[in-house]
Scaffold this motif. Structure first.
Motif, mmCIF file in Angstrom:
data_model
loop_
_atom_site.group_PDB
_atom_site.id
_atom_site.type_symbol
_atom_site.label_atom_id
_atom_site.label_comp_id
_atom_site.label_asym_id
_atom_site.label_seq_id
_atom_site.Cartn_x
_atom_site.Cartn_y
_atom_site.Cartn_z
ATOM 1 N N ILE A 94 -1.751 6.239 11.902
ATOM 2 C CA ILE A 94 -0.964 5.666 12.994
ATOM 3 C C ILE A 94 -0.362 6.824 13.777
ATOM 4 O O ILE A 94 0.358 7.651 13.214
ATOM 5 C CB ILE A 94 0.149 4.741 12.465
ATOM 6 N N SER A 95 -0.683 6.907 15.063
ATOM 7 C CA SER A 95 -0.204 8.022 15.881
ATOM 8 C C SER A 95 0.194 7.516 17.255
ATOM 9 O O SER A 95 -0.131 6.396 17.647
ATOM 10 C CB SER A 95 -1.292 9.088 16.017
ATOM 11 N N ASN A 96 0.899 8.348 17.993
ATOM 12 C CA ASN A 96 1.329 7.968 19.338
ATOM 13 C C ASN A 96 0.903 9.009 20.357
ATOM 14 O O ASN A 96 0.559 10.141 20.005
ATOM 15 C CB ASN A 96 2.844 7.761 19.387
ATOM 16 N N ASN A 97 0.926 8.616 21.619
ATOM 17 C CA ASN A 97 0.592 9.511 22.720
ATOM 18 C C ASN A 97 1.708 9.429 23.756
ATOM 19 O O ASN A 97 1.591 8.736 24.764
ATOM 20 C CB ASN A 97 -0.751 9.117 23.336
ATOM 21 N N PRO A 98 2.835 10.120 23.488
ATOM 22 C CA PRO A 98 4.005 10.025 24.369
ATOM 23 C C PRO A 98 3.870 10.918 25.596
ATOM 24 O O PRO A 98 3.009 11.796 25.653
ATOM 25 C CB PRO A 98 5.141 10.504 23.471
ATOM 26 N N ARG A 99 4.739 10.708 26.583
ATOM 27 C CA ARG A 99 4.784 11.599 27.744
ATOM 28 C C ARG A 99 5.157 13.013 27.315
ATOM 29 O O ARG A 99 4.541 13.987 27.717
ATOM 30 C CB ARG A 99 5.836 11.096 28.748
ATOM 31 N N ASN A 100 6.200 13.086 26.516
ATOM 32 C CA ASN A 100 6.698 14.382 26.048
ATOM 33 C C ASN A 100 6.074 14.700 24.698
ATOM 34 O O ASN A 100 6.260 13.959 23.735
ATOM 35 C CB ASN A 100 8.226 14.340 25.906
ATOM 36 N N PRO A 101 5.290 15.792 24.594
ATOM 37 C CA PRO A 101 4.622 16.108 23.328
ATOM 38 C C PRO A 101 5.586 16.327 22.161
ATOM 39 O O PRO A 101 5.184 16.207 21.002
ATOM 40 C CB PRO A 101 3.836 17.383 23.645
ATOM 41 N N ILE A 102 6.848 16.629 22.458
ATOM 42 C CA ILE A 102 7.830 16.829 21.386
ATOM 43 C C ILE A 102 7.991 15.553 20.550
ATOM 44 O O ILE A 102 8.383 15.608 19.379
ATOM 45 C CB ILE A 102 9.190 17.278 21.977
ATOM 46 N N GLN A 103 7.677 14.402 21.130
ATOM 47 C CA GLN A 103 7.825 13.124 20.441
ATOM 48 C C GLN A 103 6.566 12.707 19.675
ATOM 49 O O GLN A 103 6.502 11.607 19.137
ATOM 50 C CB GLN A 103 8.192 12.033 21.460
#
Length: 414
Positions: free
Chosen positions: A279-288
């Motif tokens: 389970i992974s995400n693709n946020p605007r800010n890579p820090i997240q």
């Protein structure tokens, strides 16, 4: 700082030559980069009929949707993207990058609303022109060479621009408008480049990691120094303990929803009977950025990685790449578009400034025959050649041609 007149002419000569060669490609990169910034907006409007469905009172389980999706595509499904809205079709992903294909499924009827291979989209073609000039690996190397020389152009341009006499705001920081066309376009080129040189360096640092030679070398340094992604990020070395039946996709969706990750959230399916759910995400800010790995039979969490687990070089790479693509929000996207416009502006200024010169032939600045570059410049060239290998190779080629040309001229004289 008092300038060396001979060095100034030598740098000016190579600034003009490299600029003439690079400008057509720079303009293509500026235009295509500006267009690609609006990829999501363009595709969301164009693909609305495929992506959106009527809100259903009752929807199928995600496990059943997966089975329906598999029966309606020729590609193996690798992941599912969690819907954010009730009128969204469920997205099932196959492949990645150029081989990526997305199947959109109506969660109420189980029928595919459409399947879109990435390689068939307009924006994929724009990206290919931006990164490869539609010439594959050879084109990528041309783009990398141009990007490398752009950094050199900025450095040499800074020295040429630096005032040799009394400092004046006009001509150095402000474009002069009342001293003829040639002066206007010269200032338009130089002043624009000075004001936006720092931003352009950041943009180049965001684009170079995608290249073949520099990008490949950068990845090698990451591996050697262990400053990239941890192995567990890709699930390497992680296995599920085979025990009965694999957990239904719906249970993994519940886990993903409980994690409350920012941005687009994906569930990657196990690739074998001992594989794991991711389970992974693709946020605007890579820090997240975060990723969780789960045993596919018990649902036990195996590993959780976030930004702090990523090596320093990869962190820098991800930050600059996100900035390059305008991912940090509207301000970032419009800043990149403005930068693309200014890159076009300074390119146009350079073309007119060059064409309006009173010159004979190509109008390349002449350098005294006995001029020799100093050790400091030589060291800088070597350092840049090591950091940017294609630039270094091009400099060696230039030196060989210069040596051959010099010998040819000596024979003609004798």
């Amino acid at each position: 700082m008092k300038k060396n007149d001979k060095l100034n002419k030598w740098l000016w000569k190579w600034h003009v030559i490299s600029g003439l060669v690079s400008l057509p490609f720079v303009m293509i990169l500026a235009i295509t980069g500006g267009i690609y910034l609006f990829k999501d907006n363009y595709e969301a409007n164009l693909q609305r009929e495929v992506r959106e469905v009527a809100v259903q009172r009752k929807t199928m389980s995600y496990q059943d949707q997966l089975q329906k999706a598999r029966s309606q595509t020729d590609f193996p499904i690798d992941a599912m993207v969690l819907p954010n809205k009730k009128n969204e079709a469920t997205k099932f992903i196959s492949g990645s990058f150029g081989t990526k294909s997305t199947l959109y499924l109506n969660p109420g009827t189980g029928r595919a609303t459409g399947e879109i291979p990435e390689s068939t989209t307009d924006m994929f073609k724009v990206r290919k022109l931006h990164g490869e000039l539609w010439m594959g690996g050879f084109g990528t190397k041309i783009v990398e060479l141009v990007a490398s020389w752009l950094i050199v152009l900025l450095i040499t341009g800074l020295y040429i621009w630096w005032p040799s006499g009394k400092f004046k705001w006009k001509g150095f920081f402000i474009v002069r408008t009342g001293q003829g066309k040639r002066t206007f376009f010269r200032d338009l080129h130089a002043v624009t480049a000075i004001w936006f040189s720092g931003l352009l360096i950041m943009i180049l640092l965001g684009g170079l990691p995608w290249t073949d030679v520099f990008g490949g070398s950068f990845k090698w340094v990451q591996q050697v120094t262990n400053t990239g992604f941890p192995d567990s990020w890709q699930g390497r070395g992680l296995t599920s303990t085979v025990n009965g039946k694999t957990l239904a996709l719906d249970l993994m969706v519940k886990k993903a929803e409980q994690l409350k990750l920012s941005g687009e959230v994906s569930i990657t399916l196990p690739k074998s009977e001992t594989g794991v759910y991711s389970i992974s995400n693709n946020p605007r800010n890579p820090i997240q950025m975060e990723i969780y790995q789960f045993d596919q039979y018990s649902g036990r969490k195996l590993v959780h990685n976030d930004w702090s687990d990523i090596g320093i070089l990869m962190q820098g790479r991800l930050f600059f790449m996100a900035f390059h693509q305008g991912q940090f929000g509207a301000w970032n996207k419009w800043l990149m578009l403005f930068a693309a416009f200014m890159l076009l502006t300074l390119s146009i200024g350079a073309i007119f400034s060059y064409s309006l010169r009173k010159k004979k032939g190509w109008g390349i600045p002449k350098v005294p025959a006995r001029f020799q570059i100093g050790k400091g410049i030589l060291v800088m060239i070597v350092v840049l050649g090591v950091i940017f290998p294609l630039f270094g190779f091009s400099v060696l080629l230039i030196l060989i041609l210069e040596l051959f040309g010099g010998k040819t001229r000596q024979r003609r004289i004798s």
